[in-house]
Scaffold this active site. Structure first.
Site, mmCIF file in Angstrom:
data_model
loop_
_atom_site.group_PDB
_atom_site.id
_atom_site.type_symbol
_atom_site.label_atom_id
_atom_site.label_comp_id
_atom_site.label_asym_id
_atom_site.label_seq_id
_atom_site.Cartn_x
_atom_site.Cartn_y
_atom_site.Cartn_z
ATOM 1 N N GLU A 1 -3.944 8.210 -3.991
ATOM 2 C CA GLU A 1 -4.420 7.387 -2.868
ATOM 3 C C GLU A 1 -4.615 8.189 -1.589
ATOM 4 O O GLU A 1 -5.281 7.726 -0.664
ATOM 5 C CB GLU A 1 -3.419 6.247 -2.625
ATOM 6 C CG GLU A 1 -4.048 4.909 -2.336
ATOM 7 C CD GLU A 1 -4.717 4.316 -3.557
ATOM 8 O OE1 GLU A 1 -5.920 4.010 -3.482
ATOM 9 O OE2 GLU A 1 -4.053 4.172 -4.604
ATOM 10 N N ASN B 1 -6.334 4.415 -7.312
ATOM 11 C CA ASN B 1 -7.511 5.032 -6.704
ATOM 12 C C ASN B 1 -8.461 5.534 -7.773
ATOM 13 O O ASN B 1 -9.242 4.778 -8.313
ATOM 14 C CB ASN B 1 -7.151 6.127 -5.694
ATOM 15 C CG ASN B 1 -8.362 6.490 -4.840
ATOM 16 O OD1 ASN B 1 -9.156 5.614 -4.519
ATOM 17 N ND2 ASN B 1 -8.515 7.750 -4.470
ATOM 18 N N SER C 1 -7.826 1.048 3.175
ATOM 19 C CA SER C 1 -8.309 0.609 1.856
ATOM 20 C C SER C 1 -9.551 -0.254 2.017
ATOM 21 O O SER C 1 -9.851 -0.734 3.108
ATOM 22 C CB SER C 1 -7.199 -0.208 1.184
ATOM 23 O OG SER C 1 -7.662 -0.810 -0.005
ATOM 24 N N GLY D 1 -13.539 -1.229 -7.127
ATOM 25 C CA GLY D 1 -14.841 -0.644 -6.807
ATOM 26 C C GLY D 1 -14.848 0.150 -5.510
ATOM 27 O O GLY D 1 -15.916 0.412 -4.960
ATOM 28 N N GLY D 2 -13.665 0.521 -5.013
ATOM 29 C CA GLY D 2 -13.606 1.363 -3.827
ATOM 30 C C GLY D 2 -14.327 0.719 -2.658
ATOM 31 O O GLY D 2 -14.110 -0.459 -2.339
ATOM 32 N N THR E 1 -4.115 -0.631 -7.297
ATOM 33 C CA THR E 1 -4.931 0.548 -7.580
ATOM 34 C C THR E 1 -4.131 1.825 -7.757
ATOM 35 O O THR E 1 -3.034 1.968 -7.198
ATOM 36 C CB THR E 1 -5.953 0.771 -6.431
ATOM 37 O OG1 THR E 1 -6.826 1.836 -6.762
ATOM 38 C CG2 THR E 1 -5.266 1.072 -5.112
ATOM 39 N N ARG F 1 0.847 -1.187 0.000
ATOM 40 C CA ARG F 1 0.000 0.000 0.000
ATOM 41 C C ARG F 1 0.892 1.249 0.000
ATOM 42 O O ARG F 1 1.959 1.257 0.615
ATOM 43 C CB ARG F 1 -0.851 -0.040 1.269
ATOM 44 C CG ARG F 1 -1.841 1.100 1.431
ATOM 45 C CD ARG F 1 -2.956 1.029 0.445
ATOM 46 N NE ARG F 1 -4.096 1.835 0.845
ATOM 47 C CZ ARG F 1 -5.080 2.145 0.009
ATOM 48 N NH1 ARG F 1 -5.081 1.726 -1.244
ATOM 49 N NH2 ARG F 1 -6.100 2.862 0.430
ATOM 50 N N THR G 1 -9.371 0.689 -10.049
ATOM 51 C CA THR G 1 -8.540 -0.310 -9.386
ATOM 52 C C THR G 1 -8.646 -1.531 -10.273
ATOM 53 O O THR G 1 -9.510 -1.588 -11.145
ATOM 54 C CB THR G 1 -9.121 -0.584 -7.972
ATOM 55 O OG1 THR G 1 -9.074 0.615 -7.242
ATOM 56 C CG2 THR G 1 -8.364 -1.655 -7.210
HETATM 57 O O1 DON Z 1 -7.939 1.243 -1.672
HETATM 58 C C1 DON Z 1 -9.099 1.516 -1.898
HETATM 59 O O2 DON Z 1 -10.026 1.097 -1.247
HETATM 60 C C2 DON Z 1 -9.413 2.400 -3.084
HETATM 61 N N1 DON Z 1 -8.328 3.277 -3.367
HETATM 62 C C3 DON Z 1 -9.747 1.517 -4.236
HETATM 63 C C4 DON Z 1 -10.164 2.300 -5.434
HETATM 64 C C5 DON Z 1 -10.969 1.499 -6.368
HETATM 65 O O3 DON Z 1 -11.269 0.358 -6.160
HETATM 66 C C6 DON Z 1 -11.439 2.181 -7.564
HETATM 67 N N2 DON Z 1 -11.957 1.215 -8.532
HETATM 68 N N3 DON Z 1 -12.915 1.077 -9.105
#
Ligand code: DON
Length: 605
Positions: free
Chosen positions: A455, A436, A487, A509-510, A434, A145, A416
């Site tokens: 990030e 971000n 994250s 997908g955050g 990712t 990370r 991501t």
């Molecule tokens: O680490 C995380 O949770 C976010 N930065 C992830 C970002 C993400 O999945 C965007 N994608 N669709």
């Protein structure tokens, strides 16, 4: 065995175009696997119907015209399988496996290839997490990370009115110290079999000779063209004469090819201490970013003990903090494990219980979790079955529990990427990485041809304010120098009750990553769905705040949606922004499924 056989049969059905689409996805009525008495949790009888009705007894309820049912494809492989966000990267991975590489070798090659062919998320300027299961049945997790630069401060993104500034999302100030190259180098140092150079080489070729841009990637550039065009090196890299390159363009990235060649020749040293580090620092200095030579030199990856979650006899291995994914997933499945029999897929009764489990898990995530090297967390309590029983006792089977008020919707434009790999020796890698946001900070390192992450926005940038994903987070995730931002990434490896590799999966997908992973696991284990059906099935998401139930609305039947609203849920539409790239055990060997919501591909042999 029974399950492996059934998956195998369904692979054949899927491969021959045999997935049927009558009124509902053809799912056998939920046959729960036997739960050994020793681990069986106390169960809540779910047979009572909600006051609002819904009439959910019976088969899975999926809208008749849910398009993903038709679009999902699977690939069968007797020995090995690779599923990534881009078919070319999957081919690179399979080629490495055929040449005698193991799953970690393939993961390294795939990750570098994705930085070339899937630049919206694939990266060398970001970070991620890798779950590795080796042949001796040991599971380890690698944390690469990003970390906050030493000059970062708690309120660096807040204006005088307390609002979050756009600089947490775009431009050099949003960048965390990248971890990807160090992570891949360390994974290879510990477990790799083929020479490092051979693993970076396919990416060098793809960047130097170019590849044909597909429609998915062209549209991704198109959506972010304005943001990319603000930074000269990004403009030069991604636009052709200032225009979005159409599908079919041969996309050559010469600067990136040179950078990758340097990494192939000198490993991570050149990135953190050498000429690439110098270019990153220059980019920072020119645009008000904070990362220094020292920040890069001090960056370290970390091996961490996985979170192991027992679920109805299966074991799910996934990431501990600084990903909140594992703890959140554990809380959801621990709560849900106490309900039996589970109501059918898509029924209001099931969706309500899942929503309430998610609501509670995300409330804890936001309140307690952060970088374990900086904050104390009550992990043993949060992960315990007894705590889940208390959460469950608080769930009203008939009514939504309101979340505490706090604000913010969430954006849909974020990136991501997840890939899953199984090799012929039975080793597996589940890796989510990712930048971000889409194309990260939108800053390409001048002269080096790669994008930097944004990030820093994953921290709590301002108290009580939502981040890009609408998450309203707590003190535990406040910014501090050297700290890793929390994250949601949830790369996972699932073993069956006999201890055999069963599923490898994860998603971008955050904040929605964890719920997407949970639903695919539950669809397979609880609803007896074949993997392609489980991945295609419509998803829901709740994260406590905002108090909104996001649904892939066209996938669920109206009666269920009406019931959920009558129970007090604030239902809203949410489109296909997660991407579960998964591998499952099958009678033929392995089945690979790239999520039909995006443009990935599976390849195996
Ligand atoms: O680490 C995380 O949770 C976010 N930065 C992830 C970002 C993400 O999945 C965007 N994608 N669709």
């Amino acid at each position: 065995m029974r399950r492996a056989l059934r998956l195998g049969l369904l692979v054949l059905a899927a491969c021959s175009g045999g997935i049927k689409t009558p009124e509902t996805i053809p799912v056998a009525p939920g046959v729960l696997p036997a739960i050994p008495a020793a681990i069986a949790p106390p169960v809540v009888d779910t047979s009572a119907k909600p006051a609002a009705g819904g009439g959910e007894a019976g088969p899975a309820l999926v809208a008749a015209d849910w398009p993903l049912t038709q679009r999902v494809k699977s690939v069968a492989g007797e020995h090995a399988m690779v599923v990534t966000s881009h078919p070319l990267a999957s081919d690179v991975g399979v080629d490495i496996l055929r040449r005698g590489g193991n799953a970690v070798d393939a993961a390294v090659a795939v990750a570098f290839a994705l930085s070339v062919v899937h630049p919206v998320a694939g990266n060398i300027g970001g970070g991620g997490f890798m779950v590795i299961r080796t042949r001796d049945d040991t599971v380890r997790t690698l944390d690469f990370r990003e970390a906050a630069p030493s000059g970062a401060t708690r309120s660096m993104y807040v204006d005088s009115a307390g609002n979050v500034l756009a600089s947490s999302l775009t431009g050099p100030l949003s960048v965390g110290v990248p971890g990807t190259v160090a992570g891949l180098f360390e994974a290879h140092r510990r477990f790799g079999r083929l020479p490092w150079k051979a693993l970076v080489a396919p990416a060098v070729l793809l960047a130097r000779d170019g590849h044909v841009l597909d429609g998915v990637r062209s549209r991704q550039i198109g959506r972010e063209a304005e943001r990319l065009a603000r930074f000269p090196a990004s403009r030069a890299q991604f636009l052709v004469n200032g225009e979005v390159p159409p599908a079919g363009t041969r996309f050559v990235q010469s600067d990136l090819a040179r950078t990758l060649q340097l990494i192939a020749d000198s490993g991570s040293q050149v990135f953190y201490h050498g000429s690439i580090a110098e270019l990153i620092v220059q980019e920072m200095a020119g645009g008000g970013g904070l990362i220094t030579r020292d920040d890069l030199a001090r960056y370290r990856v970390k091996w961490r003990d996985p979170i192991a979650i027992g679920y109805r006899g299966y074991t799910i291995y996934t990431m501990p903090p600084p990903s909140g994914g594992g703890v959140t997933l554990a809380e959801i499945v621990n709560v849900m494990e106490g309900y039996a029999p589970l109501p059918p897929f898509g029924s209001a009764r099931l969706m309500h219980l899942q929503t309430e489990a998610m609501r509670r898990a995300y409330a804890d995530r936001n309140a307690y979790l952060g970088d374990p090297d900086f904050v104390e967390m009550p992990l043993s309590r949060l992960l315990s079955k007894s705590y889940a029983a208390r959460l469950r006792a608080d769930i009203d089977p008939q009514r939504a529990t309101p979340s505490p008020p706090a604000g913010g919707g969430h954006s849909e434009g974020t990136e991501t990427t997840h890939f899953s790999i199984v090799d012929a020796g039975g080793s597996a890698v589940s890796c989510t990485t990712t930048l971000n946001n889409d194309f990260g900070s939108a800053v390409t390192v001048t002269g080096a041809g790669f994008l930097l992450n944004d990030e820093m926005d994953d921290f709590m940038t301002a108290p009580g304010k939502p981040n890009l994903f609408g998450l309203v987070q707590g003190e535990a995730n406040a910014i501090a120098p050297g700290k890793r931002m929390l994250s949601g990434m949830t790369p996972a490896i699932v073993l069956d009750p006999a201890g055999r590799l069963f599923l490898v999966l994860g998603s971008p997908g955050g904040s929605r990553i964890t719920t997407a992973v949970y639903q695919v696991v539950s669809n397979v284990i609880d609803q007896d769905m074949p993997l392609p059906t489980a991945v295609a099935a419509p998803r829901l998401h709740h994260q406590a705040v905002p108090d909104t139930l996001h649904l892939e609305l066209e996938g669920f039947v109206q009666a269920s949606i009406d019931s959920l609203e009558a129970m007090g849920h604030k239902v809203t539409a949410w489109n296909y922004k997660t991407e579960v790239n998964a591998i499952g055990r099958a009678a033929v060997g392995w089945i690979g499924v790239a999520d039909p919501r995006r443009g990935g591909g599976a390849a195996g042999y």
